[in-house]
Design an enzyme around this catalytic site. Structure first.
Site, mmCIF file in Angstrom:
data_model
loop_
_atom_site.group_PDB
_atom_site.id
_atom_site.type_symbol
_atom_site.label_atom_id
_atom_site.label_comp_id
_atom_site.label_asym_id
_atom_site.label_seq_id
_atom_site.Cartn_x
_atom_site.Cartn_y
_atom_site.Cartn_z
ATOM 1 N N TYR A 29 0.822 -1.204 0.000
ATOM 2 C CA TYR A 29 0.000 0.000 0.000
ATOM 3 C C TYR A 29 0.858 1.257 0.000
ATOM 4 C CZ TYR A 29 -4.150 -2.800 0.416
ATOM 5 O OH TYR A 29 -5.158 -3.678 0.144
ATOM 6 N N TYR A 162 -11.750 -7.678 6.501
ATOM 7 C CA TYR A 162 -10.578 -7.709 5.626
ATOM 8 C C TYR A 162 -10.227 -9.165 5.347
ATOM 9 C CZ TYR A 162 -6.025 -7.333 3.585
ATOM 10 O OH TYR A 162 -4.971 -7.466 2.705
ATOM 11 N N ASP A 263 -12.203 -16.872 8.727
ATOM 12 C CA ASP A 263 -10.882 -16.402 8.306
ATOM 13 C C ASP A 263 -10.095 -16.058 9.564
ATOM 14 O OD1 ASP A 263 -8.665 -15.036 7.467
ATOM 15 O OD2 ASP A 263 -9.726 -13.695 6.100
ATOM 16 N N LYS A 292 -0.545 -16.071 8.178
ATOM 17 C CA LYS A 292 0.301 -15.177 8.979
ATOM 18 C C LYS A 292 1.250 -15.889 9.968
ATOM 19 C CE LYS A 292 -1.756 -10.784 8.150
ATOM 20 N NZ LYS A 292 -3.159 -10.572 7.811
HETATM 21 C C1 PLP Z 1 -3.643 -10.675 6.368
HETATM 22 C C2 PLP Z 1 -4.991 -11.239 6.183
HETATM 23 C C3 PLP Z 1 -5.354 -11.882 4.990
HETATM 24 C C4 PLP Z 1 -4.457 -11.953 3.786
HETATM 25 O O1 PLP Z 1 -3.291 -12.679 4.020
HETATM 26 P P1 PLP Z 1 -2.000 -12.376 3.117
HETATM 27 O O2 PLP Z 1 -0.984 -13.340 3.610
HETATM 28 O O3 PLP Z 1 -1.666 -10.941 3.372
HETATM 29 O O4 PLP Z 1 -2.372 -12.613 1.713
HETATM 30 C C5 PLP Z 1 -6.625 -12.418 4.905
HETATM 31 N N1 PLP Z 1 -7.469 -12.359 5.942
HETATM 32 C C6 PLP Z 1 -7.143 -11.769 7.112
HETATM 33 C C7 PLP Z 1 -8.124 -11.765 8.236
HETATM 34 C C8 PLP Z 1 -5.899 -11.178 7.271
HETATM 35 O O5 PLP Z 1 -5.608 -10.558 8.417
#
Ligand code: PLP
Length: 446
Positions: A29, A162, A263, A292
């Site tokens: 970004y 997100y 997620d 992550k």
């Molecule tokens: C960071 C994140 C993603 C995306 O993961 P990347 O490894 O950056 O592609 C998807 N969902 C959530 C909740 C996140 O925090």
């Protein structure tokens, strides 16, 4: 810049390297027109980053209050994680995963099946979080196609959510934060329900669940799945919400035959005080995304898990297979370091550690409440958030924090920290003092 001889590039000093970076290198970004300062990291150890300072020539040590965006649970340069990678690299760095398998991946998948909510027994290893979300979307679509219900092809997500930066994942991010209008002809139009209103400690009455309930009722025949970040909405606003919302939503999903995708790319691996945030509500989603912190921040790796119902459904369908796969899938180096990271986490009293960080953040950040311009201070697990009334001047605040020995990356109105779990009581106090001090200094100067 094409030349015939590409071999001998002159070595750049730090100032020249940073100048090249400003001109040529995209960061997350970022703008390549007059970008804000970017700091050169020389090395990292424990909770500390060592930042170069080309002006003075003296580097500075700062506490990483971000864990490199949720990832570095055990800090940097960890001997056990280093060893896992170097050892694995001596037997094999990589082999294709189509028709071949290996111990590091098998061990990792066993462990993920073991520690995730009951019933999530099938694992797809993905390259990054966003890809894990794409995989989850495709699983949901293939599942309903196999069930003879291809019209169930839309997804719903929560406002302020997100889910990543690839086009499919982006379509499920908050449409305003994610600037959907820029991409409108190329991203799927999805459904959005209001962000949960009930706080972490509050029950959810029928009113608080009404919007999502109505949408499910109305669109059940066209909806494949709802995706959400359980308990903590991360990059879309750092908001915490009630486990009761999650429990009720899970029941509604079952009632209206809509799959639930959790997620947990940010919330997984202990960050919120439970190993997985779904654990606060005691629910099993149909599909779970992890990423992550999976490798302790060493390499990019993610995973999408699903129940037997979903995997069988997919594989009984027209394609007979799940339609996804990549050459670097299940990379053994990444799997090995993930195994080592999970061993470190689970061998330890992770719950106790996170409770200690939680109470340290509660105590340490409390003084922020009396700083002018602070709208809210909230803490959950090893996450501390200060929400300001106005968007912060990021470069200015970052410089003030670095001066006080701390690295953070605030965005919008949010100044937040999720430190590595190995942070000591003293380091946590320093981190909180730097935040209080920087916000106080900036408020005084404005
Ligand atoms: C960071 C994140 C993603 C995306 O993961 P990347 O490894 O950056 O592609 C998807 N969902 C959530 C909740 C996140 O925090």
């Amino acid at each position: 810049m094409s030349q015939d001889n590409h071999t001998a590039l002159p070595t750049l000093n730090d100032a020249q390297a940073l100048a090249f970076d400003r001109e040529h290198v995209w960061h997350p970004y970022s703008s390549l027109i007059d970008p804000p300062p970017c700091y050169l990291v020389e090395s990292a150890e424990g909770v500390y980053l060592q930042l170069a300072n080309p002006d003075t020539g003296e580097s500075q040590r700062v506490i990483d209050g971000m864990s490199s965006w949720w990832c570095a649970l055990h800090g940097y340069n960890h001997p056990v994680l280093n060893q896992a990678i170097s050892q694995q690299s001596e037997s094999m760095a990589h082999v294709m995963f189509g028709g071949l398998t290996h111990r590091p991946a098998i061990d990792l998948c066993r462990r993920l099946v073991d520690i995730t909510p009951q019933g999530l027994d099938q694992v797809f290893l993905a390259d990054s979080g966003s890809v894990a979300v794409e995989v989850a979307i495709k699983m949901a679509l293939q599942y309903w196609h196999s069930q003879g219900r291809p019209e169930k092809s839309r997804l719903m997500s929560l406002r302020n959510g997100y889910h990543g930066d690839t086009l499919g994942a982006m379509s499920l991010c908050d449409p305003i934060n994610g600037m959907h209008h820029l991409f409108k002809d190329n991203i799927q139009s999805q459904l959005f329900t209001e962000a949960p209103r009930c706080g972490f400690d509050e029950p959810c009455d029928a009113d608080a669940i009404a919007d999502v309930h109505n949408l499910l009722q109305e669109h059940k025949d066209s909806l494949a799945a709802i995706i959400l970040e359980p308990i903590v909405q991360g990059a879309g606003g750092m908001r915490f919400y009630s486990p009761d919302y999650l429990r009720q939503l899970k029941a509604l999903c079952e009632r209206y035959e809509v799959l639930l995708i959790a997620d947990e790319i940010a919330t997984g691996f202990g960050r919120t005080g439970e190993l997985f945030a779904c654990g606060h509500a005691g629910i099993t989603p149909d599909i779970l995304c992890l990423g992550k912190a999976l490798t302790g921040g060493y390499l990019t790796l993610a995973a999408t898990l699903c129940t037997r119902k979903i995997s069988s459904g997919i594989c009984e369908g027209e394609a007979g297979v799940f339609m996804h796969g990549t050459p670097l899938m299940g990379n053994p180096l990444a799997c090995s370091v993930a195994n080592a990271s999970l061993d470190l986490l689970l061998q330890d009293d992770w719950r106790g550690k996170i409770q200690t960080i939680e109470s340290g953040l509660n105590t340490g950040l409390a003084p922020c409440r009396s700083i002018k311009g602070v709208a809210d201070v909230r803490v959950l697990g090893a996450i501390g958030v200060i929400e300001m009334e106005q968007a912060v001047d990021m470069p200015k605040l970052q410089a003030a924090l670095i001066e006080r020995g701390v690295w953070l990356r605030p965005f919008g109105k949010l100044v937040y920290t999720m430190p590595p779990f190995i942070i000591t009581q003293g380091e946590l106090e320093s981190l909180c003092q730097a935040i209080v001090g920087s916000l106080t200094a900036i408020e005084a100067s404005s």
